[in-house]
Motif scaffolding. Sequence first.
Motif, PDB file in Angstrom:
ATOM      1  N   SER A  86      41.965  42.813  45.438  1.00  0.00           N
ATOM      2  CA  SER A  86      41.829  42.380  44.041  1.00  0.00           C
ATOM      3  C   SER A  86      42.407  40.995  43.800  1.00  0.00           C
ATOM      4  O   SER A  86      42.145  40.393  42.757  1.00  0.00           O
ATOM      5  N   LEU A  87      43.209  40.477  44.750  1.00  0.00           N
ATOM      6  CA  LEU A  87      43.802  39.153  44.595  1.00  0.00           C
ATOM      7  C   LEU A  87      42.990  38.064  45.280  1.00  0.00           C
ATOM      8  O   LEU A  87      43.305  36.879  45.123  1.00  0.00           O
ATOM      9  N   ARG A  88      41.971  38.438  46.028  1.00  0.00           N
ATOM     10  CA  ARG A  88      41.153  37.443  46.718  1.00  0.00           C
ATOM     11  C   ARG A  88      40.271  36.700  45.717  1.00  0.00           C
ATOM     12  O   ARG A  88      39.996  37.202  44.620  1.00  0.00           O
ATOM     13  N   PRO A  89      39.826  35.494  46.067  1.00  0.00           N
ATOM     14  CA  PRO A  89      39.107  34.658  45.085  1.00  0.00           C
ATOM     15  C   PRO A  89      37.900  35.332  44.455  1.00  0.00           C
ATOM     16  O   PRO A  89      37.693  35.225  43.240  1.00  0.00           O
ATOM     17  N   GLU A  90      37.093  36.046  45.257  1.00  0.00           N
ATOM     18  CA  GLU A  90      35.884  36.648  44.687  1.00  0.00           C
ATOM     19  C   GLU A  90      36.229  37.716  43.657  1.00  0.00           C
ATOM     20  O   GLU A  90      35.664  37.751  42.552  1.00  0.00           O
ATOM     21  N   ALA A  91      37.183  38.594  44.020  1.00  0.00           N
ATOM     22  CA  ALA A  91      37.581  39.649  43.086  1.00  0.00           C
ATOM     23  C   ALA A  91      38.290  39.056  41.874  1.00  0.00           C
ATOM     24  O   ALA A  91      38.117  39.534  40.742  1.00  0.00           O
ATOM     25  N   ALA A  92      39.098  38.022  42.085  1.00  0.00           N
ATOM     26  CA  ALA A  92      39.793  37.398  40.964  1.00  0.00           C
ATOM     27  C   ALA A  92      38.804  36.749  39.993  1.00  0.00           C
ATOM     28  O   ALA A  92      39.000  36.776  38.772  1.00  0.00           O
ATOM     29  N   ALA A  93      37.731  36.165  40.527  1.00  0.00           N
ATOM     30  CA  ALA A  93      36.719  35.564  39.660  1.00  0.00           C
ATOM     31  C   ALA A  93      36.017  36.627  38.816  1.00  0.00           C
ATOM     32  O   ALA A  93      35.755  36.427  37.620  1.00  0.00           O
ATOM     33  N   LEU A  94      35.700  37.771  39.426  1.00  0.00           N
ATOM     34  CA  LEU A  94      35.072  38.857  38.667  1.00  0.00           C
ATOM     35  C   LEU A  94      36.013  39.370  37.583  1.00  0.00           C
ATOM     36  O   LEU A  94      35.593  39.644  36.450  1.00  0.00           O
ATOM     37  N   LYS A  95      37.296  39.490  37.931  1.00  0.00           N
ATOM     38  CA  LYS A  95      38.272  39.959  36.955  1.00  0.00           C
ATOM     39  C   LYS A  95      38.405  38.971  35.804  1.00  0.00           C
ATOM     40  O   LYS A  95      38.534  39.359  34.634  1.00  0.00           O
ATOM     41  N   ALA A  96      38.373  37.676  36.115  1.00  0.00           N
ATOM     42  CA  ALA A  96      38.508  36.661  35.075  1.00  0.00           C
ATOM     43  C   ALA A  96      37.338  36.739  34.092  1.00  0.00           C
ATOM     44  O   ALA A  96      37.520  36.560  32.886  1.00  0.00           O
ATOM     45  N   ARG A  97      36.147  37.004  34.588  1.00  0.00           N
ATOM     46  CA  ARG A  97      34.989  37.119  33.689  1.00  0.00           C
ATOM     47  C   ARG A  97      35.121  38.332  32.771  1.00  0.00           C
ATOM     48  O   ARG A  97      34.664  38.299  31.624  1.00  0.00           O
ATOM     49  N   GLU A  98      35.754  39.386  33.278  1.00  0.00           N
ATOM     50  CA  GLU A  98      35.960  40.564  32.430  1.00  0.00           C
ATOM     51  C   GLU A  98      36.987  40.293  31.337  1.00  0.00           C
ATOM     52  O   GLU A  98      36.839  40.762  30.197  1.00  0.00           O
ATOM     53  N   LEU A  99      38.035  39.541  31.678  1.00  0.00           N
ATOM     54  CA  LEU A  99      39.123  39.312  30.728  1.00  0.00           C
ATOM     55  C   LEU A  99      38.850  38.146  29.789  1.00  0.00           C
ATOM     56  O   LEU A  99      39.410  38.108  28.692  1.00  0.00           O
ATOM     57  N   ARG A 100      38.010  37.216  30.220  1.00  0.00           N
ATOM     58  CA  ARG A 100      37.753  36.028  29.414  1.00  0.00           C
ATOM     59  C   ARG A 100      36.264  35.952  29.096  1.00  0.00           C
ATOM     60  O   ARG A 100      35.452  35.559  29.933  1.00  0.00           O
ATOM     61  N   ARG A 101      35.938  36.296  27.887  1.00  0.00           N
ATOM     62  CA  ARG A 101      34.526  36.342  27.492  1.00  0.00           C
ATOM     63  C   ARG A 101      33.914  34.958  27.363  1.00  0.00           C
ATOM     64  O   ARG A 101      32.694  34.811  27.360  1.00  0.00           O
ATOM     65  N   THR A 102      34.740  33.921  27.253  1.00  0.00           N
ATOM     66  CA  THR A 102      34.210  32.574  27.091  1.00  0.00           C
ATOM     67  C   THR A 102      33.788  31.942  28.404  1.00  0.00           C
ATOM     68  O   THR A 102      33.175  30.873  28.402  1.00  0.00           O
ATOM     69  N   LEU A 103      34.131  32.555  29.529  1.00  0.00           N
ATOM     70  CA  LEU A 103      33.767  31.983  30.824  1.00  0.00           C
ATOM     71  C   LEU A 103      32.280  32.165  31.074  1.00  0.00           C
ATOM     72  O   LEU A 103      31.747  33.264  30.977  1.00  0.00           O
ATOM     73  N   THR A 104      31.629  31.085  31.447  1.00  0.00           N
ATOM     74  CA  THR A 104      30.218  31.140  31.810  1.00  0.00           C
ATOM     75  C   THR A 104      30.026  30.394  33.124  1.00  0.00           C
ATOM     76  O   THR A 104      30.711  29.403  33.394  1.00  0.00           O
ATOM     77  N   GLY A 105      29.079  30.854  33.928  1.00  0.00           N
ATOM     78  CA  GLY A 105      28.836  30.215  35.204  1.00  0.00           C
ATOM     79  C   GLY A 105      29.941  30.515  36.203  1.00  0.00           C
ATOM     80  O   GLY A 105      30.736  31.448  36.044  1.00  0.00           O
ATOM     81  N   ALA A 106      30.008  29.695  37.249  1.00  0.00           N
ATOM     82  CA  ALA A 106      31.014  29.871  38.290  1.00  0.00           C
ATOM     83  C   ALA A 106      32.342  29.308  37.813  1.00  0.00           C
ATOM     84  O   ALA A 106      32.445  28.108  37.553  1.00  0.00           O
ATOM     85  N   PRO A 107      33.383  30.146  37.679  1.00  0.00           N
ATOM     86  CA  PRO A 107      34.670  29.641  37.179  1.00  0.00           C
ATOM     87  C   PRO A 107      35.369  28.767  38.216  1.00  0.00           C
ATOM     88  O   PRO A 107      35.246  28.965  39.422  1.00  0.00           O
ATOM     89  N   ALA A 108      36.099  27.785  37.736  1.00  0.00           N
ATOM     90  CA  ALA A 108      36.915  26.944  38.599  1.00  0.00           C
ATOM     91  C   ALA A 108      38.148  27.720  39.042  1.00  0.00           C
ATOM     92  O   ALA A 108      38.521  28.720  38.425  1.00  0.00           O
ATOM     93  N   PRO A 109      38.804  27.274  40.143  1.00  0.00           N
ATOM     94  CA  PRO A 109      40.007  27.994  40.598  1.00  0.00           C
ATOM     95  C   PRO A 109      41.060  28.161  39.508  1.00  0.00           C
ATOM     96  O   PRO A 109      41.720  29.198  39.435  1.00  0.00           O
ATOM     97  N   GLY A 110      41.231  27.159  38.630  1.00  0.00           N
ATOM     98  CA  GLY A 110      42.213  27.278  37.569  1.00  0.00           C
ATOM     99  C   GLY A 110      41.834  28.260  36.485  1.00  0.00           C
ATOM    100  O   GLY A 110      42.680  28.670  35.692  1.00  0.00           O
ATOM    101  N   ASP A 111      40.546  28.657  36.440  1.00  0.00           N
ATOM    102  CA  ASP A 111      40.089  29.596  35.417  1.00  0.00           C
ATOM    103  C   ASP A 111      40.231  31.052  35.835  1.00  0.00           C
ATOM    104  O   ASP A 111      40.196  31.934  34.982  1.00  0.00           O
ATOM    105  N   ILE A 112      40.364  31.309  37.134  1.00  0.00           N
ATOM    106  CA  ILE A 112      40.366  32.704  37.582  1.00  0.00           C
ATOM    107  C   ILE A 112      41.762  33.293  37.671  1.00  0.00           C
ATOM    108  O   ILE A 112      41.917  34.507  37.774  1.00  0.00           O
ATOM    109  N   GLY A 113      42.792  32.458  37.638  1.00  0.00           N
ATOM    110  CA  GLY A 113      44.146  32.983  37.705  1.00  0.00           C
ATOM    111  C   GLY A 113      45.109  31.975  38.289  1.00  0.00           C
ATOM    112  O   GLY A 113      44.734  30.840  38.609  1.00  0.00           O
TER     113      GLY A 113
END
Length: 542
Positions: A86-113
């Motif tokens: 769950s801490l790896r980049p792919e899983a963290a990106a999926l988690k960030a999209r769930e928690l942040r509804r404003t994220l669209t497209g591929a999130p930057a590293p600073g956006d996922i955690g």
Amino acid sequence: MAAWIGSRLFGGRVSDFGFAFVSDVVAGRTAAAWPGTPTAAVVVVSVLLVSLAVAAVVGGWWLIVRCLPDPGDPVAALADNPGLASLRPEAAALKARELRRTLTGAPAPGDIGLALGDLMRGGPTLYASWEDTIVAFMAPRSGKTTCLSIPYVLSAPGPVIATSNKADLWAATAVLRAERGTTWLFDPQRITYQEQAWWWDPLRDLRNVEDAHRLAGHFVLTVDDGQKRDLWGPAAQDLLCTLFLAAATSGRTLRDVARWLDAPAVPTPVELLDAAGFALLASSLRGAQNGAVETRDGIYQTARTATKALRDEAIISWVTPSSLPSLDLSGLACGSDTLYLLSKSRSAAAPLIAALTDAAMRAAERRAERMGGRLDPPMVVSLDEAANICRIADLPELYSHLGSRGIVPVTILQSYEQGVTVWGEAGMAALWGAATCKVIGAGVDSPRLARDLATLVGQHDVPVRSVSYGDGRASEQVSLRRQDILEPAAIRALTPGTALLLATGGRPALISLLPWYRSRDAARIQACRDSLEQLIMEGAGR
């Protein structure tokens, strides 16, 4: 092959390879085997070819052996860790999209955690999500600022609160954070040698007894009196609660509170509380003023000691009205502003650092509730030197729910015992248990913590070979021995730049921290740091 190479280098030719060639070489008829080519040259080239072949075999074997994991290697033992998925980049990106509804497209590293570090030996970067809470234990000069505070402040996509007892965090990040929003520097002791540019009113949002009692607690927590604190501390907190509420409900300031503390019998705060509808609180204050002189004087003296910041004109000017702009904490949580809170360790300004941090987090919580439960973008709260300059009494309790509000606290301590001195054994245990990510860096000299960590890391089976001799023969036996993956001494001797990571749901892992000077923006950060350090030197020279 040697004869062919020799003929190319020294002339001559080589007979066709076959039975006749082998017979001539074995019989010593070299003139027939390689006519015109010096035999000495063929011998030298043969030796070189054999040497190269042996070196290639030995080197290949060495590489193979080196790549094989040492059975007792803790890095290899902790590398296979499915719980860190769950801490790896792919899983963290999926988690960030769930928690942040404003994220669209591929999130930057600073956006996922927040980047925790790289899994050692070529592993991926591990990220804490926007609902995690972090506590770190790192000794001085082990990378607290370079590997945690500076990267977290710069990578935060939303508002930031950052505390420190030095100017380096502000110097390295302020210019870059100013590109995203307003930077607010609270520096009453002029650590950065910058002039005051704004002020904040701690009494502004006091509406009830609970709010006033909470503000008073930040001051009383700094009173270091282990023998009398159980008696005078709570009483002094109650006294400050009444005075703060009296000032807040009547438009007074903290200067008035300081004057009331110097005159224990003054009836003004009692009258103001009565007029504001706090009759019971007014009665309590009247009872304290009319009590035994020795008891009353002890309570008032403890309160005066706790509020020594109100006696320092350089400090109180930051929290009383002036012509400068006023900080609005409700607006801080809405954008990407940065609030820097600087104070020397255990100084008079420390209670105000804690009060301002606490008030900003509570304002962010209210903002999150209006947004449906979570802040988006999330707020990062980096509490460096939390035990010295930012003592928030109920921080362990806040840890249990801040993450669910989109507020990510990062509490950085020098040792476990340092936290115990502030929150007690039960409080520190609660903080440890509520933190979903625990980072233990270099220089942890607490024997108890090292032993506890060794237990949490666990054990593994290590093959042990033994050789015995008897009856003219040798025999070898292999047995398995159960031992700690990381012994306490190994945890204490972690190399600077590495850390032990304990994340909820996964086994412990060894990570390489990510200092700012190895990032892609290292040149920009260094330029920012150079410019503001020059500003500090100019201010110090005035």
